[in-house]
Design an enzyme around this catalytic site. Structure first.
Site, PDB file in Angstrom:
ATOM      1  N   LYS A 245      14.373 -26.001  10.700  1.00 39.98           N
ATOM      2  CA  LYS A 245      15.118 -25.177   9.757  1.00 39.98           C
ATOM      3  C   LYS A 245      16.535 -25.721   9.685  1.00 39.98           C
ATOM      4  O   LYS A 245      17.289 -25.648  10.648  1.00 39.98           O
ATOM      5  CB  LYS A 245      15.140 -23.719  10.206  1.00 39.98           C
ATOM      6  CG  LYS A 245      15.850 -22.823   9.202  1.00 39.98           C
ATOM      7  CD  LYS A 245      15.741 -21.366   9.611  1.00 39.98           C
ATOM      8  CE  LYS A 245      16.157 -20.446   8.474  1.00 39.98           C
ATOM      9  NZ  LYS A 245      17.493 -20.693   7.954  1.00 39.98           N
ATOM     10  N   ARG A 265      20.339 -21.510  -4.174  1.00 38.08           N
ATOM     11  CA  ARG A 265      19.465 -20.392  -3.841  1.00 38.08           C
ATOM     12  C   ARG A 265      19.577 -19.254  -4.853  1.00 38.08           C
ATOM     13  O   ARG A 265      18.607 -18.639  -5.230  1.00 38.08           O
ATOM     14  CB  ARG A 265      19.837 -19.935  -2.428  1.00 38.08           C
ATOM     15  CG  ARG A 265      19.504 -18.543  -2.068  1.00 38.08           C
ATOM     16  CD  ARG A 265      18.201 -18.512  -1.339  1.00 38.08           C
ATOM     17  NE  ARG A 265      17.965 -17.187  -0.838  1.00 38.08           N
ATOM     18  CZ  ARG A 265      18.085 -16.833   0.436  1.00 38.08           C
ATOM     19  NH1 ARG A 265      18.421 -17.731   1.325  1.00 38.08           N
ATOM     20  NH2 ARG A 265      17.845 -15.614   0.819  1.00 38.08           N
ATOM     21  N   PHE A 335      11.635 -30.383   1.315  1.00 38.26           N
ATOM     22  CA  PHE A 335      10.522 -29.707   1.994  1.00 38.26           C
ATOM     23  C   PHE A 335       9.471 -29.123   1.063  1.00 38.26           C
ATOM     24  O   PHE A 335       8.463 -28.604   1.530  1.00 38.26           O
ATOM     25  CB  PHE A 335      11.022 -28.654   2.981  1.00 38.26           C
ATOM     26  CG  PHE A 335      11.940 -27.605   2.399  1.00 38.26           C
ATOM     27  CD1 PHE A 335      11.464 -26.645   1.535  1.00 38.26           C
ATOM     28  CD2 PHE A 335      13.283 -27.575   2.762  1.00 38.26           C
ATOM     29  CE1 PHE A 335      12.297 -25.679   1.019  1.00 38.26           C
ATOM     30  CE2 PHE A 335      14.139 -26.611   2.248  1.00 38.26           C
ATOM     31  CZ  PHE A 335      13.638 -25.653   1.370  1.00 38.26           C
ATOM     32  N   ARG A 410       9.377 -13.117  -0.686  1.00 33.67           N
ATOM     33  CA  ARG A 410       9.608 -13.266   0.749  1.00 33.67           C
ATOM     34  C   ARG A 410       8.364 -12.733   1.440  1.00 33.67           C
ATOM     35  O   ARG A 410       8.060 -11.548   1.347  1.00 33.67           O
ATOM     36  CB  ARG A 410      10.838 -12.471   1.184  1.00 33.67           C
ATOM     37  CG  ARG A 410      11.204 -12.664   2.650  1.00 33.67           C
ATOM     38  CD  ARG A 410      12.287 -11.718   3.084  1.00 33.67           C
ATOM     39  NE  ARG A 410      13.580 -11.975   2.472  1.00 33.67           N
ATOM     40  CZ  ARG A 410      14.410 -12.940   2.836  1.00 33.67           C
ATOM     41  NH1 ARG A 410      14.062 -13.766   3.800  1.00 33.67           N
ATOM     42  NH2 ARG A 410      15.564 -13.093   2.229  1.00 33.67           N
TER      43      ARG A 410
HETATM   44  P1  AMP Z   1      17.291 -17.589   5.728  1.00 28.61           P
HETATM   45  O1  AMP Z   1      18.354 -18.025   4.761  1.00 28.61           O
HETATM   46  O2  AMP Z   1      17.780 -17.391   7.108  1.00 28.61           O
HETATM   47  O3  AMP Z   1      16.472 -16.454   5.172  1.00 28.61           O
HETATM   48  O4  AMP Z   1      16.257 -18.797   5.853  1.00 28.61           O
HETATM   49  C1  AMP Z   1      15.604 -19.325   4.769  1.00 28.61           C
HETATM   50  C2  AMP Z   1      16.354 -20.532   4.283  1.00 28.61           C
HETATM   51  O5  AMP Z   1      16.225 -21.609   5.188  1.00 28.61           O
HETATM   52  C3  AMP Z   1      15.801 -21.109   3.007  1.00 28.61           C
HETATM   53  O6  AMP Z   1      16.294 -20.428   1.891  1.00 28.61           O
HETATM   54  C4  AMP Z   1      16.300 -22.530   3.035  1.00 28.61           C
HETATM   55  O7  AMP Z   1      17.562 -22.607   2.434  1.00 28.61           O
HETATM   56  C5  AMP Z   1      16.487 -22.813   4.506  1.00 28.61           C
HETATM   57  N1  AMP Z   1      15.625 -23.872   5.049  1.00 28.61           N
HETATM   58  C6  AMP Z   1      16.031 -24.786   5.931  1.00 28.61           C
HETATM   59  N2  AMP Z   1      15.050 -25.608   6.282  1.00 28.61           N
HETATM   60  C7  AMP Z   1      13.952 -25.236   5.598  1.00 28.61           C
HETATM   61  C8  AMP Z   1      12.620 -25.709   5.553  1.00 28.61           C
HETATM   62  N3  AMP Z   1      12.203 -26.748   6.278  1.00 28.61           N
HETATM   63  N4  AMP Z   1      11.758 -25.054   4.744  1.00 28.61           N
HETATM   64  C9  AMP Z   1      12.168 -23.986   4.005  1.00 28.61           C
HETATM   65  N5  AMP Z   1      13.431 -23.502   4.017  1.00 28.61           N
HETATM   66  C10 AMP Z   1      14.329 -24.106   4.805  1.00 28.61           C
END
Ligand code: AMP
Length: 576
Positions: A245, A265, A335, A410
């Protein structure tokens, strides 16, 4: 529809805060609208002139509004200012000053006029905008002007978000919310409620299914759910793909030939900021048309390591872009693949999308594939997680192998497991240099780009590695450092050094440096505190403070025991 009719609806909407009532009012409004005017109506109620991803700035501020109002009403600016001070809203001022005639304009006419005003640019644009707005206001009734003025000033304050518009659309057809899923699917794919409404109105509900992913129109992004730990991931997904991530900017990249557009995003266009990524796409993506997603991160060309998010963040600006691309270059870790050469990939399973994505990325600096591990073993997932943290990343994302790309959703197709936020280590760590890596990129000329650093294991009298560090020394200090280290270079790993990483040059453990770091993490690649097959400990985002500590000898370095205590103190929960 006459604009005055729309104003009746806006007034009703303004009078309620109840969602259900709003939905019903919108439903009636949408029902009354024709296919040609429904999109402008939706945009106007959301204080826009088009979909969010194609923002047209009105370019109408309060000063311009006041001036246009003065012109339209024949009052002087002082009088207008006074009224504004009384009411705090130019909409109300307009209503008070303008007559009750007008009411001849249609919704489309008002929309077109506002667009004309917004698009006036270049020399004399301000005067032109003022004149056009004054002319428009003059032709409207006071009540119409009240709402027209509020739109560009962002003062409608109706509280109508996308979900309410979607439910209103459903309501306009069935009198209830039952069509929301079809409407939402279409919206998730094209991100334009105006388009969705037009199709619904002109071709009916079934036609919504025909709205497909298109290059140039951002797709609302798929999002991840959370997991407690690796076990939790395995329970939910079974065999799955584990990816790093990355903590940077989510980028959805649309490529048509050499034309590249990047969306964030929240579907804002970021192409102008991330010119290096756009170049990379042109150079490295082997496709005529494609939509792909990835995370853009700033990295250190010397060590190849990613910078922390605070550094990447600096790229989020509109000025000095060229300079920033040199100082903090970005790399896109791709990705997902949503579209390729005329084919929609969103309904393909993850494994197919990932595999196809891999096949269209040519090697290069700017774009790389997000590699994954396919497993159903919680231990393996944990190891992957710890490695990710040590590499300065946020955690991992697990992906269901057979899941399609669900725009705007989500759910547990993607599951994130993040480190808990720790912030800065309060203490610095004294480490011993045991080797160095030759410079790449801009530091190649120094022949040194990063140091391999160890702490002292006083039980076993060993130096166990804890960090690879490429930050904190100046351009003047690197050559100095290399000169000192070359004097103590040795052909092989010194006996007292315990390391899994192989530097380009080993040195006698002699020089101590002081390091600052964000925290201590578990790491399979470092040996500090490592017992058997268990991972060791590492510094996350280490940087050198000062230069060599001539007042310390190697054995005075921070010990493994101290590192363990620091780790205990900071807490070690894995998930957030
Ligand atoms: P969060 O913002 O904490 O909800 O985590 C989701 C976000 O992680 C996504 O919107 C992407 O911007 C990010 N992200 C980073 N690495 C990846 C990955 N390998 N696959 C999908 N999302 C990723």
């Amino acid at each position: 529809m006459r604009f005055t009719k729309l104003v009746d609806y806006l007034a009703k909407l303004e009078a309620t805060t109840k969602r259900l009532e709003m939905t019903a009012i919108l439903g009636a409004l949408f029902k009354e609208a024709t296919a040609d005017e429904i999109a402008p109506i939706i945009y106007l109620t959301q204080e826009r002139l088009g979909p969010a991803f194609e923002p047209i700035d009105f370019g109408i501020g309060e000063a311009l509004a006041a001036e246009a109002l003065a012109k339209a009403s024949g009052k002087d600016k002082e009088a207008i200012k006074k009224l504004y001070n009384q009411h705090g809203d130019y909409g109300i001022v307009a209503e008070k000053l303008l007559s009750d005639s007008g009411k001849a304009f249609t919704v489309t006419q008002v929309f077109d006029r506002l667009k004309e005003i917004a698009l006036a640019s270049g020399e004399g644009a301000m005067t032109q905008k003022t004149d056009l707005l004054a002319d428009l206001l003059q032709k409207l009734s006071g009540r119409e002007a009240r709402y027209v003025l509020r739109i560009p000033l962002g003062r409608l304050r109706l509280g109508i978000g996308d979900p309410t518009v979607m439910e209103g659309l459903s309501w306009s057809v069935t009198g209830d919310k039952s069509l929301r899923p079809q409407i939402e699917r279409a919206y998730n794919v094209c991100s334009d409620l105006g388009q969705v409404a037009r199709v619904l109105k002109s071709e009916g509900v079934d036609a919504l299914a025909k709205i497909q992913v298109e290059v140039g129109k951002p797709v609302r992004m798929a999002l991840a759910e959370r997991a407690k730990n690796a076990e939790d991931i395995v329970t939910r997904l079974g065999k799955c793909a584990i990816e790093n991530k990355y903590d940077g900017f989510r980028c959805q990249v649309h490529k048509r030939g050499d034309e590249v557009r990047i969306f964030s995003r929240n579907l804002e266009e970021t192409t102008a900021m991330f010119t290096d990524i756009a170049d990379g796409i042109r150079q490295q993506i082997k496709a005529k048309t494609a939509i792909l997603e990835g995370e853009a991160l700033s990295y250190d060309p010397e060590t190849g390591e990613f910078h922390p998010f605070q550094v990447t963040m600096q790229r989020k600006r509109k000025y000095d872009v060229a300079e920033m691309t040199v100082k903090f270059p970005l790399r896109l870790i791709a990705f997902d693949l949503l579209y390729l050469d005329g084919k929609d990939f969103t309904s393909q399973p993850y494994s197919k999308r990932h595999e196809t994505l891999a096949s269209i990325i040519a090697p290069g600096e700017r774009v790389e594939l997000s590699r994954h591990l396919i497993t159903q073993d919680a231990k393996e997932i944990e190891k992957f997680f710890m490695e990710a943290i040590t590499n300065g990343l946020e955690g991992i994302i697990a992906k269901r192998l057979d899941s399609r790309y669900q725009a705007g959703m989500r759910n547990f197709n993607w599951i994130k497991l993040k480190r808990s936020y720790q912030g800065h280590l309060s203490d610095t760590v004294d480490g011993v240099i045991v080797g160095y890596l030759r410079g790449r990129g801009m530091r190649a000329r120094f022949g040194i780009g990063a140091l391999l650093v160890a702490v002292y294991d006083d039980d076993q009298d060993k130096f166990a590695t804890i960090a690879k560090i490429g930050t904190g020394l100046s351009d003047a200090e690197w050559p100095q450092m290399r000169e000192l280290l070359d004097k103590i270079a040795v052909a092989q790993k010194p006996a007292r050094v315990d390391a899994l990483i192989e530097p380009d040059v080993w040195v006698e453990p002699k020089y101590v440096i002081e390091m600052q770091a964000d925290e201590i993490t578990r790491s399979p690649v470092h040996t500090a505190g490592k017992v058997g097959d268990e991972p060791g400990y590492a510094l996350r985002f280490p940087r050198v403070v000062g230069f060599i500590r001539t007042d310390r000898k190697a054995e005075d370095a921070t010990t493994v025991k101290e590192i363990l205590r620091m780790f205990e103190k900071q807490g070690k929960s894995m998930s957030q």
